[in-house]
Enzyme design. Structure first.
Site, PDB file in Angstrom:
ATOM      1  N   GLU A   1      -9.718  -2.045   5.516  1.00  0.00           N
ATOM      2  CA  GLU A   1     -10.350  -1.795   6.804  1.00  0.00           C
ATOM      3  C   GLU A   1     -11.587  -2.693   6.951  1.00  0.00           C
ATOM      4  OE1 GLU A   1      -8.712  -0.177   8.851  1.00  0.00           O
ATOM      5  OE2 GLU A   1      -8.275   1.897   8.327  1.00  0.00           O
TER       6      GLU A   1
ATOM      7  N   ASP B   1      -7.790  -3.235  14.348  1.00  0.00           N
ATOM      8  CA  ASP B   1      -9.158  -3.565  13.938  1.00  0.00           C
ATOM      9  C   ASP B   1      -9.194  -4.769  12.987  1.00  0.00           C
ATOM     10  OD1 ASP B   1      -7.989  -2.492  11.694  1.00  0.00           O
ATOM     11  OD2 ASP B   1      -9.377  -0.808  11.484  1.00  0.00           O
TER      12      ASP B   1
ATOM     13  N   ASP C   1       0.806  -1.222   0.000  1.00  0.00           N
ATOM     14  CA  ASP C   1       0.000   0.000   0.000  1.00  0.00           C
ATOM     15  C   ASP C   1       0.840   1.274   0.000  1.00  0.00           C
ATOM     16  OD1 ASP C   1       0.903  -0.521   2.605  1.00  0.00           O
ATOM     17  OD2 ASP C   1      -1.052  -1.165   3.280  1.00  0.00           O
TER      18      ASP C   1
ATOM     19  N   HIS D   1      -7.326  -5.123  10.199  1.00  0.00           N
ATOM     20  CA  HIS D   1      -7.054  -4.875   8.780  1.00  0.00           C
ATOM     21  C   HIS D   1      -5.746  -5.532   8.338  1.00  0.00           C
ATOM     22  CE1 HIS D   1      -4.997  -0.863  10.054  1.00  0.00           C
ATOM     23  NE2 HIS D   1      -4.033  -1.602   9.539  1.00  0.00           N
TER      24      HIS D   1
HETATM   25  C1  F6R Z   1       1.411  -1.807   6.163  1.00  0.00           C
HETATM   26  C2  F6R Z   1       0.045  -2.311   6.239  1.00  0.00           C
HETATM   27  C3  F6R Z   1      -0.741  -2.369   7.509  1.00  0.00           C
HETATM   28  C4  F6R Z   1       0.105  -2.655   8.752  1.00  0.00           C
HETATM   29  C5  F6R Z   1      -0.771  -2.619   9.996  1.00  0.00           C
HETATM   30  C6  F6R Z   1       0.031  -2.851  11.251  1.00  0.00           C
HETATM   31  O1  F6R Z   1       1.910  -1.857   4.838  1.00  0.00           O
HETATM   32  O2  F6R Z   1      -0.457  -2.665   5.230  1.00  0.00           O
HETATM   33  O3  F6R Z   1      -1.727  -3.356   7.392  1.00  0.00           O
HETATM   34  O4  F6R Z   1       0.710  -3.899   8.621  1.00  0.00           O
HETATM   35  O5  F6R Z   1      -1.419  -1.385  10.073  1.00  0.00           O
HETATM   36  O6  F6R Z   1       0.899  -1.785  11.447  1.00  0.00           O
HETATM   37  P1  F6R Z   1       2.054  -1.839  12.537  1.00  0.00           P
HETATM   38  O7  F6R Z   1       3.005  -2.871  12.102  1.00  0.00           O
HETATM   39  O8  F6R Z   1       2.665  -0.462  12.504  1.00  0.00           O
HETATM   40  O9  F6R Z   1       1.379  -2.155  13.833  1.00  0.00           O
END
Ligand code: F6R
Length: 276
Positions: A143, A136, A67, A138
């Site tokens: 989301e 959450d 992303d 994701h």
């Molecule tokens: C990152 C992504 C997100 C993160 C998730 C967890 O490219 O796609 O899904 O993996 O938000 O983020 P952290 O690792 O910062 O807790």
């Protein structure tokens, strides 16, 4: 889903890195799906160390990131382009034309997204998709309520995700509301999905994804349907799993031939040591 509970972030990261290393050594032209965020930083650090000290070769690999924020240029300090360069790509011998990260500045998002999907197919599909998980549930930036069959597209972040990611931006700067993200369906086509989650803050999401119902309200739960999904968690992130003892028992009794990735000594250098 294979659920592996490790004592802490270091041992979980080490194991994740060894799994990626095993793929890269057996398939030097593998296609990797990469993630950003805090979770994979130590793993990238370990891959850099393997490149420098153990000759891990990135020269034939192709990468696709999950992303990017809409409206951030590759040079923006909080862009995922910058994140990837700083935390992994500029430290290994990967070819620049084999790095793919969604373009947050594209003027035609639908066309860009279709082309991104086509590029993944043209590269032969993703061999291993590295994932973190949001509080959450994701994955990527899919989301809750994201279609479980979704493809690469624009998404609007929830207020909670915006708040969680504020730490990557300077205090007065706002987190973009929109992102381009691989879809849940795109992620599910990877041959292996490797999701890492560490810390108590992830415990609820981990329990929901691994032991809860498969639902778009927890997009990561679709990994229960994946033929080869590996979940590596530390004790804190595993603390709400009801069948934790069974997962420990399974891992402790895994046939030796399945443990190839664990045969090397472990060492994780500090990130600053490796990236300076
Ligand atoms: C990152 C992504 C997100 C993160 C998730 C967890 O490219 O796609 O899904 O993996 O938000 O983020 P952290 O690792 O910062 O807790």
């Amino acid at each position: 889903m294979e659920i592996i509970i490790q004592p802490d972030l270091h041992s979980g990261t080490e194991l994740g890195a060894r799994i990626m290393e095993a793929l890269i050594r057996t398939k030097p032209n593998a296609v990797l799906g990469l993630a950003t965020g805090s979770t994979p930083v130590a793993l990238y650090c370990e891959l850099i160390r393997m490149h420098r000290e153990e000759g891990l070769d990135f020269s034939q690999l192709t990468t696709f990131n999950l992303d990017e924020y809409v409206g951030l240029s590759a040079k923006h300090p909080a862009s995922y382009h910058r994140f990837m360069q700083e935390n992994l790509l500029s430290h290994v011998n990967i070819r620049h034309d084999r790095i793919h990260i969604p373009d947050g500045m594209t003027e035609d998002i639908p066309t860009f997204c279709r082309d991104y999907e086509a590029a993944i197919v043209k590269a032969g599909g993703i061999d291993l998709q590295l994932l973190g998980i949001g509080h959450d549930g994701h994955i990527g930036f899919n989301e809750p309520s994201s279609s479980l069959g979704s493809r690469t597209r624009i998404k609007t972040l929830t207020e909670n995700t915006v708040a969680a990611n504020q730490r990557f931006f300077s205090s007065e700067e706002k987190v973009p509301l929109h992102v381009i993200t691989m879809g849940v369906g795109t992620i599910m086509e990877a041959r292996t999905c490797l999701l890492l989650a560490f810390g108590k803050g992830k415990a609820e999401a981990v329990a929901a994804m691994a032991e809860g119902p498969i639902t778009a309200m927890c997009p990561a739960s679709i990994l229960q349907m994946h033929p080869h999904a590996i979940l590596i968690v530390d004790e804190a992130a595993a603390s709400q799993l009801k069948r934790a003892d069974y997962y420990r028992h399974v891992y402790a009794n895994k046939p030796p031939f399945q443990h190839r990735e664990m045969q090397k000594p472990n060492f994780i250098a500090s990130h600053s040591e490796l990236t300076q």
